[in-house]
Design a protein around this motif. Structure first.
Motif, short mmCIF file in Angstrom:
data_model
loop_
_atom_site.label_atom_id
_atom_site.label_comp_id
_atom_site.label_asym_id
_atom_site.label_seq_id
_atom_site.Cartn_x
_atom_site.Cartn_y
_atom_site.Cartn_z
N GLY A 284 58.40 51.46 63.79
CA GLY A 284 58.40 52.26 65.02
C GLY A 284 57.62 51.06 66.03
O GLY A 284 56.78 50.54 65.85
N TYR A 285 58.29 50.92 67.28
CA TYR A 285 57.86 49.93 68.35
C TYR A 285 57.50 50.67 69.72
O TYR A 285 57.82 50.27 70.72
CB TYR A 285 58.91 49.05 68.69
CG TYR A 285 58.27 47.67 69.07
CD1 TYR A 285 57.54 46.87 68.38
CD2 TYR A 285 58.67 47.29 70.25
CE1 TYR A 285 56.72 45.84 68.86
CE2 TYR A 285 58.01 46.04 70.85
CZ TYR A 285 57.09 45.32 70.04
OH TYR A 285 56.76 44.19 70.52
N GLY A 286 56.86 51.81 69.62
CA GLY A 286 56.03 52.66 70.66
C GLY A 286 54.87 51.73 70.92
O GLY A 286 54.90 50.67 70.46
N THR B 199 55.17 56.01 63.83
CA THR B 199 56.47 56.70 64.59
C THR B 199 56.19 58.19 65.05
O THR B 199 56.76 58.64 65.92
CB THR B 199 57.56 56.79 63.67
OG1 THR B 199 57.33 57.65 62.70
CG2 THR B 199 57.87 55.54 63.09
N ASP C 159 57.24 60.46 63.36
CA ASP C 159 58.26 61.57 62.67
C ASP C 159 57.96 61.57 61.03
O ASP C 159 57.06 60.80 60.59
CB ASP C 159 59.48 60.87 62.91
CG ASP C 159 60.56 61.77 63.04
OD1 ASP C 159 60.60 62.80 62.50
OD2 ASP C 159 61.65 61.31 63.58
N GLU D 202 63.40 50.21 64.09
CA GLU D 202 63.39 51.13 65.02
C GLU D 202 64.65 51.68 65.01
O GLU D 202 65.67 51.46 64.44
CB GLU D 202 63.26 50.30 66.34
CG GLU D 202 62.06 50.40 67.24
CD GLU D 202 61.71 52.00 67.50
OE1 GLU D 202 62.61 52.73 67.31
OE2 GLU D 202 60.78 52.30 68.00
N VAL D 203 64.65 53.01 65.74
CA VAL D 203 65.91 53.90 65.75
C VAL D 203 66.19 53.82 67.34
O VAL D 203 67.32 54.19 67.83
CB VAL D 203 65.53 55.31 65.50
CG1 VAL D 203 65.51 55.29 63.81
CG2 VAL D 203 64.59 55.91 65.97
N ASP D 204 65.49 53.61 68.29
CA ASP D 204 65.64 53.23 69.74
C ASP D 204 66.18 51.90 70.17
O ASP D 204 65.51 50.92 69.84
CB ASP D 204 64.30 53.68 70.51
CG ASP D 204 64.66 54.00 72.06
OD1 ASP D 204 65.10 53.11 72.53
OD2 ASP D 204 64.22 54.76 72.80
N PRO D 205 67.53 51.84 70.55
CA PRO D 205 67.84 50.47 71.10
C PRO D 205 67.28 49.81 72.03
O PRO D 205 66.98 48.45 71.85
CB PRO D 205 69.49 50.77 71.30
CG PRO D 205 69.41 52.18 71.80
CD PRO D 205 68.49 52.99 70.82
N LEU D 206 66.61 50.41 72.84
CA LEU D 206 65.92 49.63 73.98
C LEU D 206 64.34 49.23 73.30
O LEU D 206 64.13 48.04 73.66
CB LEU D 206 65.37 50.72 75.04
CG LEU D 206 66.68 50.97 75.95
CD1 LEU D 206 66.11 52.16 77.04
CD2 LEU D 206 66.99 49.70 76.80
N ARG D 207 63.84 49.92 72.47
CA ARG D 207 62.53 49.40 71.88
C ARG D 207 62.90 48.31 70.94
O ARG D 207 62.05 47.39 70.55
CB ARG D 207 61.86 50.49 71.19
CG ARG D 207 61.11 51.73 72.11
CD ARG D 207 60.58 52.75 71.44
NE ARG D 207 59.92 53.66 72.24
CZ ARG D 207 59.01 54.77 72.17
NH1 ARG D 207 59.10 55.10 70.82
NH2 ARG D 207 58.50 55.44 73.01
#
Length: 418
Positions: free
Chosen positions: A214-216, A270, A272, A237-242
Motif C-alpha cells: 500500500g502506497y497511501g 492498506t 483492506d 499496490e492496486v492503484d496505478p497512480l500510486r
C-alpha cells in the motif's frame, strides 16, 4: 468513578509520561487555554474510542477543559498504555475502559460501557463506536448530534454507510485534514512503525528487502523510513497512480505474489482485508517477518496462515513463530495488530499535536453546527486546517510571507492575463 483499567497504582508513572508528551504538543496546549476560558463543549457527553496513549490523554484533558464529560475506551486491544489509563482515572477524573491485551469480549464490553454514558458526540479511531451504535445501540441515536473520525479505515467505513443511506448523524473526517494525513499518516506512521518492528525483533533493517503493501500516506511514510534505514524497499499496490508514484520515488513495484519470495520484512498499510494471504505466506522465505500498520489485523489472513501452520510458539514479546507445513518459519508481529502501538508507543507527540488539535476543534465545531449538517461525512473546514497549521508554525518559530495587495488582485482576476 466508573472505569475498568489494569492497575490504579500506575497512575503516577502515567501522569509523568503524559506531562512529557504534552511538552511537545504546543498547539493542543494553546487550544486548552482557549477551551478553559470559552467552554465550547459545556454540557456535552463525549464518547471516545481512541488509542489510550499519552497523546490521547492530553486530548482528553483539553476536551474536559472545554466542558465535556469524557468517557474513553481503547480502539485497539493492544494499544492501551495501562499507566496512562490509570492516570486519567486518578488524576483527571475521566472514566476509562481499557486494558492492554484485553480479549475481544472485553473490548466490546468496553465499547458498550462508553455507550452506556449516552454520548452526544462520538470520537472514533476506526469507526467501532459508530458501527456498534448503528448495529446494536440504535436507541442512542436520537441523543447524538454528531461525531469525528480519526483514521483512513474509519472514514472508508463511514463513507460507505453514508453512500448506503444508513449513517444516522453527521461526522467530520478528521483524517482528511491536510494537517492530519500529510503529517500524522506519513511522518508519524513512518517513524512509529519502524520503531515497533525494531523493538519487537531487534533485527537489522539495513540491507534487507522491505515490502510495503500500500502506497497511501501511511505507506509513503513507512517506505521512506525503511529506505532511510538502508532497506531495499519494494512497494505493492492496486492503484496505478500510486504505483507510478512509488516508481518515481525510486522504489521497486511488483505484485505481492512476486514480492513474497523476496522480502525479509513485510508491512501492510492498506485499510483492506486479507492483503497478505495464505499463498503469500507459503511463498515467503524462511525467517520472513510480517507486520501490520493498517488499522485492523484483518489485513493479514491469519486464519489462512493457521490452516498451513503445523506448530506455533511465542518466541519473543510480540513475536509468534509459525512453522508451516512446508517447513519454513514466518514470524507475525503483535498478533497482526498495529505494530507501532502493540510493540512501541505510537506516533511521536509532536505529530499527534496537529491531529488532536483537529479533533478538539472539530468537536467544538460539531456542537456549534450539528443542527445545520446533514447525515453525511464532512471534510474538516478549511479554516480549522489553516488555524492548526498556523499555530504549529508559530510554535516552531517559523514565519512565512503574505500576499501583497497586488498579488491578491492578480490571483482573483481573470482580466489581467499575463
Amino acid at each position: 468513578m466508573k472505569c475498568d483499567i489494569a492497575d490504579h497504582a500506575l497512575a503516577e508513572k502515567g501522569r509523568l509520561r503524559i506531562e512529557w508528551a504534552g511538552r511537545s504538543m504546543p498547539v493542543l496546549n494553546l487550544i486548552r487555554k482557549r477551551f478553559e476560558q470559552e467552554k465550547p463543549l459545556e454540557g456535552v457527553t463525549l464518547g471516545a474510542c481512541l488509542h489510550v496513549t499519552t497523546e490521547t490523554a492530553n486530548l482528553c484533558q483539553v476536551l474536559k477543559a472545554g466542558g465535556a464529560e469524557v468517557v474513553l475506551c481503547a480502539s485497539n486491544p493492544l494499544s492501551t498504555q495501562d499507566d496512562v489509563a490509570a492516570s486519567l482515572v486518578e488524576h483527571d477524573g475521566i472514566s476509562v475502559y481499557a486494558i492492554k491485551g484485553e480479549d475481544t469480549e472485553t473490548y466490546y464490553q468496553h465499547l458498550n460501557a462508553v455507550l452506556d454514558a449516552a454520548p452526544n458526540i462520538t470520537m472514533d479511531d476506526g469507526a467501532d463506536l459508530v458501527s456498534q451504535i448503528h448495529s446494536e445501540r440504535k436507541d442512542l441515536i436520537s441523543g447524538i448530534i454528531g461525531g469525528t473520525e480519526e483514521t483512513t479505515t474509519g472514514v472508508i467505513r463511514l463513507r460507505a454507510m453514508a453512500a448506503d443511506g444508513v449513517l444516522a448523524y453527521p461526522i467530520v473526517a478528521v483524517n482528511d485534514a491536510m494537517t492530519k494525513h500529510l503529517f500524522d499518516n506519513r511522518y508519524g506512521t513512518g517513524q512509529s512503525t519502524l520503531d515497533g518492528i525494531i523493538r519487537a525483533t531487534n533485527r537489522l533493517v539495513a540491507g534487507s528487502y522491505f515490502v510495503v503493501c500500500g502506497y497511501g500516506w501511511c505507506g509513503r511514510g513507512v517506505a521512506m523510513r525503511a529506505n532511510g534505514l538502508g532497506a531495499k524497499v519494494i512497494v505493492t499496490e492496486v492503484d496505478p497512480l500510486r504505483a507510478l508514484e512509488a516508481v518515481m520515488d525510486g522504489y521497486q513495484v511488483m505484485p505481492l505474489n512476486q514480492a513474497a519470495a523476496i522480502g525479509d520484512f513485510f508491512c501492510t498499510v492498506t485499510g483492506d482485508i486479507h492483503v497478505i494471504r495464505q499463498e503469500h505466506f507459503l511463498a515467503m522465505k524462511d525467517g520472513a517477518i510480517v507486520a501490520n500498520s493498517g488499522h485492523f489485523n484483518v489485513e493479514l489472513d491469519l486464519d489462512g496462515l493457521a490452516e498451513v501452520t503445523k506448530k506455533s510458539r511465542p518466541i519473543r514479546d510480540f513475536v509468534v513463530e509459525h512453522t508451516m507445513d512446508n517447513g519454513k518459519n514466518v514470524y507475525v508481529l503483535g498478533e497482526g495488530r498495529l505494530i507501532n502501538l502493540a510493540a512501541a508507543e505510537g506516533h511521536p507527540s509532536s505529530v499527534m499535536d496537529m491531529s488532536f488539535a483537529n479533533q478538539a476543534l472539530c468537536a467544538a465545531y460539531m456542537k456549534d453546527n450539528a443542527a445545520d449538517l446533514n447525515k453525511q461525512v464532512y471534510v474538516v473546514p478549511d479554516f480549522i486546517d489553516a488555524e492548526v497549521a498556523q499555530l504549529k508554525l508559530a510554535a516552531l518559530g517559523v514565519e512565512i510571507d503574505e500576499l501583497t495587495e497586488e498579488q491578491e488582485m492578480y490571483l482573483n482576476s481573470w482580466t489581467m492575463g499575463t
